[in-house]
Design a protein around this motif. Structure first.
Motif, mmCIF file in Angstrom:
data_model
loop_
_atom_site.group_PDB
_atom_site.id
_atom_site.type_symbol
_atom_site.label_atom_id
_atom_site.label_comp_id
_atom_site.label_asym_id
_atom_site.label_seq_id
_atom_site.Cartn_x
_atom_site.Cartn_y
_atom_site.Cartn_z
ATOM 1 N N ALA A 280 0.818 -1.213 0.000
ATOM 2 C CA ALA A 280 0.000 0.000 0.000
ATOM 3 C C ALA A 280 0.853 1.264 0.000
ATOM 4 O O ALA A 280 0.356 2.357 -0.236
ATOM 5 N N ALA A 281 2.164 1.118 0.281
ATOM 6 C CA ALA A 281 3.019 2.293 0.462
ATOM 7 C C ALA A 281 3.587 2.852 -0.839
ATOM 8 O O ALA A 281 4.351 3.808 -0.814
ATOM 9 N N GLN A 282 3.193 2.275 -1.985
ATOM 10 C CA GLN A 282 3.843 2.671 -3.233
ATOM 11 C C GLN A 282 3.733 4.170 -3.532
ATOM 12 O O GLN A 282 4.730 4.828 -3.830
ATOM 13 N N ALA A 283 2.511 4.701 -3.440
ATOM 14 C CA ALA A 283 2.316 6.116 -3.794
ATOM 15 C C ALA A 283 3.058 7.030 -2.833
ATOM 16 O O ALA A 283 3.493 8.129 -3.206
ATOM 17 N N ARG A 284 3.231 6.552 -1.583
ATOM 18 C CA ARG A 284 3.864 7.384 -0.567
ATOM 19 C C ARG A 284 5.300 7.757 -0.924
ATOM 20 O O ARG A 284 5.796 8.799 -0.496
ATOM 21 N N VAL A 285 5.968 6.901 -1.696
ATOM 22 C CA VAL A 285 7.346 7.193 -2.082
ATOM 23 C C VAL A 285 7.405 8.557 -2.766
ATOM 24 O O VAL A 285 8.197 9.428 -2.401
ATOM 25 N N PHE A 286 6.507 8.741 -3.736
ATOM 26 C CA PHE A 286 6.535 9.976 -4.518
ATOM 27 C C PHE A 286 6.019 11.157 -3.701
ATOM 28 O O PHE A 286 6.542 12.265 -3.779
ATOM 29 N N LEU A 287 4.980 10.888 -2.889
ATOM 30 C CA LEU A 287 4.435 11.956 -2.053
ATOM 31 C C LEU A 287 5.481 12.437 -1.053
ATOM 32 O O LEU A 287 5.627 13.639 -0.839
ATOM 33 N N ASP A 288 6.225 11.491 -0.448
ATOM 34 C CA ASP A 288 7.232 11.871 0.549
ATOM 35 C C ASP A 288 8.363 12.677 -0.084
ATOM 36 O O ASP A 288 8.846 13.644 0.507
ATOM 37 N N LEU A 289 8.778 12.267 -1.285
ATOM 38 C CA LEU A 289 9.847 13.005 -1.970
ATOM 39 C C LEU A 289 9.375 14.427 -2.283
ATOM 40 O O LEU A 289 10.079 15.408 -2.018
ATOM 41 N N ALA A 290 8.146 14.544 -2.805
ATOM 42 C CA ALA A 290 7.616 15.857 -3.174
ATOM 43 C C ALA A 290 7.424 16.729 -1.931
ATOM 44 O O ALA A 290 7.765 17.922 -1.936
ATOM 45 N N ALA A 291 6.900 16.104 -0.845
ATOM 46 C CA ALA A 291 6.637 16.858 0.383
ATOM 47 C C ALA A 291 7.929 17.409 0.981
ATOM 48 O O ALA A 291 7.928 18.455 1.632
ATOM 49 N N ALA A 292 9.046 16.700 0.761
ATOM 50 C CA ALA A 292 10.337 17.159 1.288
ATOM 51 C C ALA A 292 10.962 18.209 0.378
ATOM 52 O O ALA A 292 12.079 18.663 0.617
ATOM 53 N N GLY A 293 10.248 18.570 -0.697
ATOM 54 C CA GLY A 293 10.762 19.585 -1.622
ATOM 55 C C GLY A 293 11.839 19.053 -2.556
ATOM 56 O O GLY A 293 12.602 19.819 -3.140
ATOM 57 N N LEU A 294 11.903 17.708 -2.686
ATOM 58 C CA LEU A 294 12.938 17.114 -3.534
ATOM 59 C C LEU A 294 12.417 16.967 -4.967
ATOM 60 O O LEU A 294 11.258 16.620 -5.188
ATOM 61 N N ASP A 295 13.294 17.240 -5.891
ATOM 62 C CA ASP A 295 12.964 17.104 -7.296
ATOM 63 C C ASP A 295 13.507 15.745 -7.762
ATOM 64 O O ASP A 295 14.559 15.309 -7.292
ATOM 65 N N PHE A 296 12.797 15.059 -8.623
ATOM 66 C CA PHE A 296 13.342 13.775 -9.093
ATOM 67 C C PHE A 296 12.970 13.495 -10.542
ATOM 68 O O PHE A 296 12.032 14.074 -11.093
ATOM 69 N N GLU A 297 13.709 12.569 -11.088
ATOM 70 C CA GLU A 297 13.532 12.176 -12.481
ATOM 71 C C GLU A 297 13.561 10.637 -12.511
ATOM 72 O O GLU A 297 14.388 10.023 -11.827
ATOM 73 N N LEU A 298 12.670 10.002 -13.276
ATOM 74 C CA LEU A 298 12.696 8.535 -13.412
ATOM 75 C C LEU A 298 13.733 8.193 -14.469
ATOM 76 O O LEU A 298 13.648 8.681 -15.594
ATOM 77 N N VAL A 299 14.706 7.357 -14.108
ATOM 78 C CA VAL A 299 15.777 7.098 -15.072
ATOM 79 C C VAL A 299 15.920 5.634 -15.488
ATOM 80 O O VAL A 299 16.568 5.323 -16.481
ATOM 81 N N TYR A 300 15.319 4.706 -14.736
ATOM 82 C CA TYR A 300 15.494 3.285 -15.071
ATOM 83 C C TYR A 300 14.397 2.504 -14.366
ATOM 84 O O TYR A 300 13.973 2.893 -13.280
ATOM 85 N N GLY A 301 13.948 1.369 -14.976
ATOM 86 C CA GLY A 301 12.952 0.583 -14.257
ATOM 87 C C GLY A 301 12.418 -0.591 -15.036
ATOM 88 O O GLY A 301 12.735 -0.770 -16.217
ATOM 89 N N GLY A 302 11.658 -1.429 -14.368
ATOM 90 C CA GLY A 302 11.024 -2.567 -15.010
ATOM 91 C C GLY A 302 10.088 -3.265 -14.034
ATOM 92 O O GLY A 302 10.297 -3.205 -12.822
ATOM 93 N N ILE A 303 9.049 -3.881 -14.594
ATOM 94 C CA ILE A 303 8.094 -4.597 -13.741
ATOM 95 C C ILE A 303 8.082 -6.063 -14.144
ATOM 96 O O ILE A 303 8.012 -6.388 -15.326
ATOM 97 N N ASN A 304 8.197 -6.951 -13.167
ATOM 98 C CA ASN A 304 8.253 -8.384 -13.404
ATOM 99 C C ASN A 304 6.929 -9.030 -13.049
ATOM 100 O O ASN A 304 6.303 -8.664 -12.048
ATOM 101 N N ASP A 305 6.548 -10.005 -13.880
ATOM 102 C CA ASP A 305 5.378 -10.818 -13.561
ATOM 103 C C ASP A 305 5.909 -12.142 -13.008
ATOM 104 O O ASP A 305 6.476 -12.940 -13.735
ATOM 105 N N ILE A 306 5.758 -12.332 -11.719
ATOM 106 C CA ILE A 306 6.227 -13.572 -11.109
ATOM 107 C C ILE A 306 4.993 -14.407 -10.782
ATOM 108 O O ILE A 306 4.305 -14.159 -9.806
#
Ligand SMILES: Nc1ncnc2c1ncn2[C@@H]1O[C@H](COP(=O)(O)OP(=O)(O)OP(=O)(O)O)[C@@H](O)[C@H]1O
Ligand SMILES: [Mg+2]
Length: 347
Positions: A280-306
């Protein structure tokens, strides 16, 4: 309910040279295979995987420990009684092991003949099995006239002929190309789901585990070093050897070379976040970064179906002052897996 239980099982072989040390092929292994599992066994060459399977199959005796199959302690049985145990276990092989001089029909009928089935019952069962593996039109063909995938389907039909509760597959897809491997895996999935057969798969192909297995055990030097549900082990491998295996298939984690390239292209702190579904904490990652005034860029990633569950990895380049980044990552790290690539020497 466990259908196979190994308790402190070891298997020693005599020293290959006189006066040398004996070989410990399986070293004090304890594991439970539940009814209905597709249980994967992975490990480097020589880890003891095939030996372990031969012990379950009662093709070889354990040097110590106990093995229970379907509630029967097979380490206490006599050779004559072991034959009955083996009949309840089917086996398929990398090299298919079909009889070259027998037709497809005769290959599948062979174990039924041995078991003393009547001609009429054999004919009916073989017809049924050919339909199940999709080879009804190949009954009269000989193995040399079949593709690798078709041969393995005959192997599966033959292994299932006497309705065993357990199917052992030792590198059953290793001789096949990716498309054919996929077809055989789909068939094995049906064997498990439609016929309720418990399957033990030995493989060095991690994608076989990822698509087919429900549980996995990792072997090294005869020992089981890690085991659990595939999703748990693949999304958070603990042992370094497991991490190396899993790393070959899990998408979205940059290699050291890719990390270096990312570091050269992007400013900011490179951090990988891992997301397990149901988290359930997935969205919080981005909210916490934004709330701390941090700027970010997505640079790499992938989703696995296990096996139908999602496991994702996302790397961000985070910009801001170091103390704020540290503090924010510490908060996020309480709920989400965080890997600071800079701490691992990205720069
Ligand atoms: N019949 C045997 N006699 C002596 N040593 C053996 C015998 N069978 C296996 N071994 C040894 O036991 C160890 C485990 O072998 P095993 O075949 O179980 O490994 P494996 O994990 O199946 O490897 P691979 O991935 O190459 O098939 C190896 O060191 C091997 O040399
Ligand atoms: Mg082997």
């Amino acid at each position: 309910m466990a259908i196979v239980t190994l308790t402190n099982v070891s298997r020693h072989y005599p020293a290959p040279t006189p006066g040398g040390d004996s070989v410990v092929a399986v070293d004090n292994v304890t594991l439970d295979i539940e009814k209905g599992d597709v249980f994967g066994i992975i490990g480097y060459s020589g880890a003891g995987k095939s030996t372990l399977v031969r012990l379950i199959n009662a093709l070889e005796p354990a040097s110590s420990g106990t093995i229970t199959v379907d509630g029967v302690d097979i380490t206490a049985l006599k050779e004559r009684e072991l034959r009955g145990v083996r009949r309840g276990i089917g086996m398929i092989f990398q090299q298919f092991n079909l009889f070259a001089g027998k037709s497809v029909h005769a290959n599948i009928a062979y174990p039924l003949k041995l078991a003393g089935w009547s001609k009429a019952d054999i004919a009916q069962r073989v017809t049924e099995l050919l339909a199940f593996v999709g080879l009804s039109d190949k009954a009269k063909a000989y193995p040399e006239q079949l593709s690798g995938g078709q041969k393995q389907r005959v192997g599966i039909a033959r292994a299932l002929a006497t309705r065993p509760a357990i199917l052992l597959a030792d590198e059953a897809t290793s001789a096949l190309d990716p498309q054919t491997t996929h077809e055989v895996l789909e068939l094995l999935k049906r064997v498990n789901e439609e016929q309720g057969v418990t399957i033990v798969v030995i493989t060095h192909e991690m994608d076989v585990i990822q698509t087919l297995a429900t549980k996995v055990a990792v072997m090294e030097h005869g020992r089981v070093i890690e085991q659990g549900p595939v999703f748990e082990v693949f999304s958070a491998p603990k042992h370094p050897a497991s991490q190396r295996f899993v790393g070959t298939v899990i998408k979205g984690v940059p290699s050291p070379a890719e990390t270096a390239a990312l570091a050269a292209r992007h400013t900011g702190r490179l951090v990988t976040f891992s997301f397990r579904d149901g988290d359930a904490a997935q969205a919080r990652v981005f909210l916490d970064l934004a709330a701390a005034g941090l700027d970010f860029e997505l640079v790499y990633g992938g989703i696995n179906d296990i096996r139908g569950r999602a496991f994702g990895n996302l790397t961000l380049a985070i910009r801001g002052d170091d103390a704020t980044i540290d503090r924010t990552l510490a908060v996020i790290g309480e709920r989400t897996s965080v890997t600071d690539l800079d701490e691992q020497g990205a720069r």
